[in-house]
Write a protein that holds these residues in place. Structure first.
Motif, PDB file in Angstrom:
ATOM      1  N   GLY A  58      -1.870  -7.322  -4.894  1.00  0.00           N
ATOM      2  CA  GLY A  58      -1.851  -6.888  -3.764  1.00  0.00           C
ATOM      3  C   GLY A  58      -0.801  -5.997  -3.305  1.00  0.00           C
ATOM      4  O   GLY A  58      -0.427  -5.768  -2.076  1.00  0.00           O
ATOM      5  N   GLU A  61      -1.139  -2.513  -1.176  1.00  0.00           N
ATOM      6  CA  GLU A  61      -1.217  -2.592   0.242  1.00  0.00           C
ATOM      7  C   GLU A  61      -0.060  -2.128   0.775  1.00  0.00           C
ATOM      8  O   GLU A  61       0.023  -1.705   1.724  1.00  0.00           O
ATOM      9  CB  GLU A  61      -1.769  -3.943   0.739  1.00  0.00           C
ATOM     10  CG  GLU A  61      -3.174  -4.178   0.134  1.00  0.00           C
ATOM     11  CD  GLU A  61      -3.287  -5.744   0.594  1.00  0.00           C
ATOM     12  OE1 GLU A  61      -2.339  -6.550   1.063  1.00  0.00           O
ATOM     13  OE2 GLU A  61      -4.576  -6.022   0.263  1.00  0.00           O
ATOM     14  N   GLN A  90       5.772 -10.862  -3.592  1.00  0.00           N
ATOM     15  CA  GLN A  90       5.415  -9.511  -3.930  1.00  0.00           C
ATOM     16  C   GLN A  90       6.737  -8.728  -4.287  1.00  0.00           C
ATOM     17  O   GLN A  90       6.724  -7.724  -5.118  1.00  0.00           O
ATOM     18  CB  GLN A  90       4.702  -8.756  -2.749  1.00  0.00           C
ATOM     19  CG  GLN A  90       3.288  -9.459  -2.722  1.00  0.00           C
ATOM     20  CD  GLN A  90       2.254  -8.693  -1.532  1.00  0.00           C
ATOM     21  OE1 GLN A  90       2.843  -8.629  -0.454  1.00  0.00           O
ATOM     22  NE2 GLN A  90       1.253  -8.546  -1.962  1.00  0.00           N
TER      23      GLN A  90
END
Length: 120
Positions: A58, A61, A90
């Protein structure tokens, strides 16, 4: 003379005018101000978007949060948290891959294993 671990720092700082708290702040500032190297883009990685897409999990993004290639490699964890609002998992993943890239390892997708169901 045998010195205990708690006695050693007192002996080290007893002769100087800097106390433990201010000395540790100086060390932390020096570590934070340490210049991080920015590697040259190589191969298919020419911008933060291509780099973060290949990292996976992810991170693609979040590509618009980084201004340019240099910002991707110099942003600290604190900056990513406070100014960019990037979640902890992240942040750690991006910082890990930027360090791997500095060491010559190009990012590749690592799949997350799914847990097996327990049999009864």
């Amino acid at each position: 003379m045998i010195l205990s671990k708690s006695r050693v720092p007192q002996l080290l700082f007893s002769s100087c005018s800097v106390n433990n708290a201010s000395f540790s702040r100086i060390i932390i500032r020096n570590i934070q101000n340490k210049q991080k190297s920015v590697p040259e883009p190589r191969g298919q990685f020419i911008d933060p978007k291509s780099f973060l897409e290949q990292c996976g999990r992810g991170c693609n993004e979040l590509a618009d949060k980084f201004r340019d290639w240099e910002h991707l490699f110099t942003a600290s964890s604190y900056e990513m948290k406070s100014e960019m609002g990037i979640p902890a998992k992240q942040r750690k993943w991006i910082l890990s891959w930027t360090e791997h890239y500095r060491n010559g390892i190009d990012p590749y997708i690592i799949l997350i294993r799914s847990k097996k169901k327990k049999k009864k």
